[in-house]
Design an enzyme around this catalytic site. Structure first.
Site, PDB file in Angstrom:
ATOM      1  N   THR A   1       1.140  -1.159  -0.105  1.00  0.00           N
ATOM      2  CA  THR A   1      -0.244   0.197  -0.138  1.00  0.00           C
ATOM      3  C   THR A   1       0.978   1.137  -0.334  1.00  0.00           C
ATOM      4  OG1 THR A   1      -1.628  -1.123   1.322  1.00  0.00           O
ATOM      5  CG2 THR A   1      -1.919   1.038   1.432  1.00  0.00           C
TER       6      THR A   1
ATOM      7  N   ARG B   1     -13.981  -6.362  -3.018  1.00  0.00           N
ATOM      8  CA  ARG B   1     -13.464  -6.244  -1.830  1.00  0.00           C
ATOM      9  C   ARG B   1     -12.816  -4.925  -1.522  1.00  0.00           C
ATOM     10  NH1 ARG B   1      -7.860  -5.445   0.473  1.00  0.00           N
ATOM     11  NH2 ARG B   1      -7.768  -6.341   2.274  1.00  0.00           N
ATOM     12  N   VAL B   2     -13.097  -4.433  -0.339  1.00  0.00           N
ATOM     13  CA  VAL B   2     -12.498  -3.142   0.065  1.00  0.00           C
ATOM     14  C   VAL B   2     -11.938  -3.398   1.327  1.00  0.00           C
ATOM     15  CG1 VAL B   2     -12.935  -0.944   0.717  1.00  0.00           C
ATOM     16  CG2 VAL B   2     -14.273  -1.741  -0.949  1.00  0.00           C
ATOM     17  N   GLY B   3     -10.690  -3.053   1.466  1.00  0.00           N
ATOM     18  CA  GLY B   3      -9.862  -3.499   2.747  1.00  0.00           C
ATOM     19  C   GLY B   3      -9.717  -2.225   3.785  1.00  0.00           C
ATOM     20  N   ASP B   4      -8.828  -2.051   4.292  1.00  0.00           N
ATOM     21  CA  ASP B   4      -8.671  -1.077   5.582  1.00  0.00           C
ATOM     22  C   ASP B   4      -8.257   0.365   4.687  1.00  0.00           C
ATOM     23  OD1 ASP B   4      -5.496  -0.431   5.982  1.00  0.00           O
ATOM     24  OD2 ASP B   4      -5.854  -1.917   4.677  1.00  0.00           O
TER      25      ASP B   4
ATOM     26  N   THR C   1      -0.388   0.122   6.410  1.00  0.00           N
ATOM     27  CA  THR C   1      -0.031  -0.762   5.493  1.00  0.00           C
ATOM     28  C   THR C   1      -0.185  -2.246   6.113  1.00  0.00           C
ATOM     29  OG1 THR C   1       1.526  -1.605   3.687  1.00  0.00           O
ATOM     30  CG2 THR C   1       2.199  -0.251   5.583  1.00  0.00           C
ATOM     31  N   GLY C   2      -0.541  -3.275   5.349  1.00  0.00           N
ATOM     32  CA  GLY C   2      -0.255  -4.586   5.787  1.00  0.00           C
ATOM     33  C   GLY C   2      -1.661  -5.304   5.587  1.00  0.00           C
ATOM     34  N   HIS C   3      -2.052  -6.165   6.389  1.00  0.00           N
ATOM     35  CA  HIS C   3      -3.273  -7.166   6.126  1.00  0.00           C
ATOM     36  C   HIS C   3      -4.386  -6.254   6.552  1.00  0.00           C
ATOM     37  CE1 HIS C   3      -5.957 -10.551   7.057  1.00  0.00           C
ATOM     38  NE2 HIS C   3      -5.603 -10.477   6.014  1.00  0.00           N
ATOM     39  N   GLY C   4      -5.016  -5.899   5.407  1.00  0.00           N
ATOM     40  CA  GLY C   4      -6.165  -4.958   5.599  1.00  0.00           C
ATOM     41  C   GLY C   4      -7.302  -5.419   6.592  1.00  0.00           C
TER      42      GLY C   4
END
EC number: 3.4.19.5
Length: 318
Positions: free
Chosen positions: A168, A196-199, A219-222
């Site tokens: 990200t 799909r929408v992440g963080d 940044t990272g696992h949403g």
């Protein structure tokens, strides 16, 4: 204003493959220098973070804009957010296609609508209304993204393994007036479900900015970041008196122990102290403060150059 401006950028936490290291380093350095250039001319933190993120969206080394990973259908769907610490205004877009710079669109959502988040088709219609040209989806797709997408489609593949390389991009800044801002942009997870929408597009997760405490971009696992509302959690720790570094480490540690999630964050507080911290193997980051550039990728790695020296080598091709 008498604040010394500071900018911090990240190019994503995760695993940065050897052959991409140089490009990732050069990309975050370029973004930080461009954002700092704006701050130096007494520009706003908001303009600086938007410009830094746009620079990385245009760089195919990063999972944002061109270079974004592909969803299960082989398409690019991107998320972005920007936030102004002065009045807590924010703009975001999610699952947008065929746009070169989602961060520019997020800024327009903030400034030209009464809303904070536009998604999918609606975001696309708004982009057209704002005169943003359509970018054919194919032009955003790199050879690398397509290769990875294909690999992940193989029956014995493990997309989870690839998702450790999570890019990200983001930026935080404080300007000479003492205003803070954050911006974050991403192509998301490789082979994610459509829609799909992440963080990233979620306020408080992908980023948060408040002049009362500071600004952060994650940044990272949403999904893990969303569970703990990571960006807001870091600012909460700073409100309790923690330094940016301590707040970042405490929040990342909580995310790891509570939900098993890994990630990285950049932070600046309202007195101009900064941090770039991560629980993944790597995170490309760069910062400029007091005309000194610092940057790194590995834990404990920190190179320092004067901005003049960096700009000279930047012109020569880093």
């Amino acid at each position: 204003g008498r604040m010394k401006p500071v900018i911090v950028v990240h190019g994503g936490a995760g695993r940065i493959f050897k052959e991409r290291e140089e490009g990732s380093r050069a990309g975050v350095v370029r973004a930080a220098l461009q954002g700092y250039g704006i701050l130096k001319q007494r520009g706003s933190a908001l303009d600086a973070v938007e410009e830094a993120v746009r620079s990385m969206e245009d760089d195919p080394h990063f999972n944002a804009g061109s270079g974004s990973v592909l969803n299960e259908k082989g398409e690019v769907e991107m998320d972005a957010i920007i936030m102004d610490g002065k009045n807590l205004d924010s703009g975001a877009v999610s699952a947008v296609k065929c746009i070169a710079n989602p961060i520019k669109l997020a800024r327009l959502v903030m400034e030209k609508t009464k809303h904070m988040l536009l998604t999918g088709c609606g975001a696309h219609l708004f982009a057209q209304a704002m005169g943003i040209p359509d970018t054919p989806g194919e032009t955003l797709i790199t050879e690398r993204s397509r290769e990875r997408w294909k690999k992940n489609l193989e029956p014995d593949s493990n997309p989870e393994e690839f998702q450790k390389d999570l890019g990200t991009v983001g930026a935080v800044a404080i300007d000479s007036e003492g205003n803070v801002a954050c911006a974050t942009s991403t192509g998301g997870l490789s082979n994610k479900l459509m829609g799909r929408v992440g963080d990233t597009a979620c306020i408080g997760s992908g980023g948060y900015a408040d002049n009362c405490s500071g600004a952060t971009s994650t940044t990272g696992h949403g999904e893990s970041i969303m569970k703990v509302v990571l960006a807001r959690l870091i600012l909460y720790h700073m409100e309790q008196g923690m330094s940016p570094e301590m707040a970042a480490d405490t929040a990342l540690d909580y995310m790891k122990t509570r939900v098993g999630g890994l990630g990285g964050v950049i932070v600046v507080n309202n007195s101009g102290e900064w941090a770039a911290r991560f629980s993944t193997k790597q995170m490309s980051w760069a910062t400029v403060k007091d005309d000194q550039l610092h940057y790194g990728i590995y834990a404990g790695e920190r190179h320092t150059k004067s901005v003049d020296e960096a700009l000279t080598s930047e012109i020569e091709g880093f």
